[in-house]
Design an enzyme around this catalytic site. Structure first.
Site, PDB file in Angstrom:
ATOM      1  N   CYS A  43       0.842  -1.207   0.000  1.00 20.36           N
ATOM      2  CA  CYS A  43       0.000   0.000   0.000  1.00 20.36           C
ATOM      3  C   CYS A  43       0.875   1.254   0.000  1.00 20.36           C
ATOM      4  O   CYS A  43       0.676   2.167  -0.806  1.00 20.36           O
ATOM      5  CB  CYS A  43      -0.903  -0.031   1.224  1.00 20.36           C
ATOM      6  SG  CYS A  43      -2.062   1.326   1.281  1.00 20.36           S
TER       7      CYS A  43
ATOM      8  N   CYS B  25      -5.832  -2.288   8.364  1.00 21.29           N
ATOM      9  CA  CYS B  25      -6.991  -1.396   8.495  1.00 21.29           C
ATOM     10  C   CYS B  25      -8.264  -2.053   7.980  1.00 21.29           C
ATOM     11  O   CYS B  25      -9.326  -1.889   8.562  1.00 21.29           O
ATOM     12  CB  CYS B  25      -6.718  -0.058   7.807  1.00 21.29           C
ATOM     13  SG  CYS B  25      -6.494  -0.142   6.021  1.00 21.29           S
TER      14      CYS B  25
END
Ligand SMILES: Nc1ncnc2c1ncn2[C@@H]1O[C@H](COP(=O)(O)OP(=O)(O)OP(=O)(O)O)[C@@H](O)[C@H]1O
EC number: 2.8.1.13
Length: 507
Positions: free
Chosen positions: A231, A328
């Site tokens: 990411c 997350c």
């Protein structure tokens, strides 16, 4: 509330039914929650101001009045002024809203933020500050670290805040997740409290394609992926750097614990943070040098207790907020439930075998196991057993003793080196693991992508294929690679087959 103002907006419905050409859409609310608003916003030709705004809504009177007020307020103003408008500013345009009606202002502020973020991403062209000072885009997650990073940036530079919407799972959107819509609202509130303009960037499609899908594929293949490395390296920081260009910001700051060593000739390198426990260079190791050159890490020289103290001093409401613990997008769900729901990867029971192939137990599904894992095997043995490897194709887990697990060589693939590989003297094989003394064997040329081997000075308790190996020279990160599967150990040879009886007939 001011009844006259409220009535004025309820009847005039400024901007209703308009959809400005070339505008960006911001949607907020769902039919489930009652109100849905769709707001379209177009920037002027220069990309510096809000040109026109329009909206449509299936919503209560307070929401309709809020939309009309926002349309009137925002038209013609500068992008960064529009980015200072949140729910309180919307409510103020109506002379305030009662607690019961405040959700209307929040919904409209959400839609405005999404439309503005999308418009700036597509067409924004703000010049750098006229006085020659540096503008910084600050990435705010809604947590304490990025709030303090923003605070430090705001005191030194012209700062603009951004929060990414990374993940929304309609069936299971957990509000504790730093990617959720609620977290974006918190971050916006924090930024506005510090007087910073705040933009929202919808990166859900890129996040799903670039992070979640490879995460699912790696699990299917029996690997242990590092979605945060991916990411940071390939999705979110790139998108924020592009946004930085759009808002005239030379640099991007985050709340990561890391430092940068600048070298004008050979390019910058990551340096471990002062707080060794919080150091996040591992998570940033895949960042390209060109991106790193524009990064700022205001927390790199601070310890976590110092960061919390700064947050308390500034009376930030997140001063004691807990650190995020897991990925997350896994907030509120388990890894196994996530794999089942998003990739149809169901737990399939199978065999646990020892390194000779003898069945010693049963497992609930190979995806739940990673190399080096001790807990959850449920096999009684004279000494503790660990996962040695998993075999996705055969749905098998191979377990053995610590002595069998330990290794001094770790194969890696896809190595990216920013300096000569001969300089590698330490390697980090897991986030939060201590760097281990090591050398890189094989072709050490910078930029090499070949499969290489890491030779460790002391044996390590296994290395999980799929994880990142952070290649270091002292406390500098000079490259990274992905841990590969070890070559399969030679299987015990099967007993020799009895000589085949010839069925041929001599002619
Ligand atoms: N959704 C997001 N939008 C914008 N920036 C983000 C987002 N998530 C993380 N970041 C940035 O990346 C940094 C590191 O993220 P990480 O997920 O490791 O959070 P963290 O260490 O718990 O930090 P924080 O306390 O700021 O949440 C954050 O400090 C922030 O600058």
């Amino acid at each position: 509330m001011d009844p006259e103002l409220f009535e004025h907006h309820l009847t005039s419905r400024h901007g209703r039914g308009r959809a400005p050409e070339g505008g960006a859409l911001g949607v907020a609310g769902t039919r489930l929650c009652g109100d849905v608003v769709r707001l379209t916003l177009a920037l002027d030709d220069a990309g510096e101001r809000v040109g026109a705004i329009g909206w449509e809504a299936e919503a209560c009177g307070a929401t309709v009045a809020s939309l009309s007020a926002v349309a009137e307020l925002v038209e013609g103003i500068g992008v960064l002024d529009a980015a200072r408008i949140g729910a309180h500013e919307v409510a103020a345009e109506l002379g305030g809203l009662s607690a019961g009606k405040f959700h209307a202002a929040e919904l409209v502020a959400d839609a405005l933020a999404r439309a503005l973020g999308a418009a700036v991403r597509e067409r924004g062209a703000l010049p750098a500050p006229a006085d020659g000072s540096e503008r910084t885009l600050v990435a705010m997650s809604g947590g304490v670290d990025s709030a303090v990073a923003a605070l430090l940036c705001a005191s030194a530079h012209d700062a603009v805040a951004v929060t990414l919407e990374l993940w929304a799972d309609e069936e299971n959107d957990d509000e504790r997740s730093c990617c959720s819509a609620q977290a974006v609202r918190h971050a916006r509130g924090l930024a506005h409290r510090m007087g910073l303009p705040h933009l929202t960037l919808d990166l859900r499609a890129e996040f799903r394609a670039g992070v979640v899908t490879p995460f699912l594929e790696d699990h299917r293949a029996g690997l242990t992926p590092n979605p945060c490395v991916r990411c940071n390296g390939h999705v979110r920081l790139d998108a924020m750097l592009e946004l930085a260009d759009r808002v005239g910001a030379a640099t991007l700051a985050t709340g990561h614990y890391a430092r940068v060593e600048h070298d004008a000739e050979r390019g910058p390198l990551l340096r471990a943070a002062v707080d060794a426990w919080k150091d996040q260079t591992y998570m940033l190791s895949a960042l390209a040098p060109a991106s790193l050159a524009r990064m700022r890490f205001p927390l790199g020289e601070l310890t976590k207790p110092q960061v919390r103290a700064l947050a308390r001093e500034a009376e930030l409401p997140v001063a004691s907020k807990a650190d995020s613990q897991d990925l997350c997008f896994l907030a509120g769900t388990s890894r196994q439930a996530f794999l089942a729901r998003h990739a149809g990867i169901e737990q399939m029971p199978g065999e646990i075998v020892d390194s000779d192939g003898t069945v010693i137990g049963r497992h609930a599904g190979h995806q739940a196991y990673t190399v080096g894992q001790r807990r959850g095997l449920g096999v009684a043995a004279a000494e503790p057993l660990y996962v040695l490897r998993t075999d996705a194709a055969a749905n098998r887990v191979v377990a053995g003793t610590r002595a069998e697990l330990q290794t001094r060589t770790v194969p890696v693939r896809g190595a990216r080196l920013h300096r000569d590989g001969a300089r590698v003297d330490r390697v980090k094989l897991r986030y939060r693991a201590k760097p281990l003394p090591a050398r890189l064997l094989g072709d050490p040329a910078p930029g090499s992508h070949r499969r290489l081997e890491i030779a460790l000075e002391e044996p390590v308790d296994g290395a999980a294929p799929g994880q990142t190996a952070c290649l270091m020279d002292g406390d500098l990160v000079i490259g990274w690679a992905t841990i590969d599967r070890a070559a399969a150990p030679a299987q015990p040879s099967p007993p020799p087959a009895p000589p085949a009886r010839s069925t041929s007939v001599a002619r």
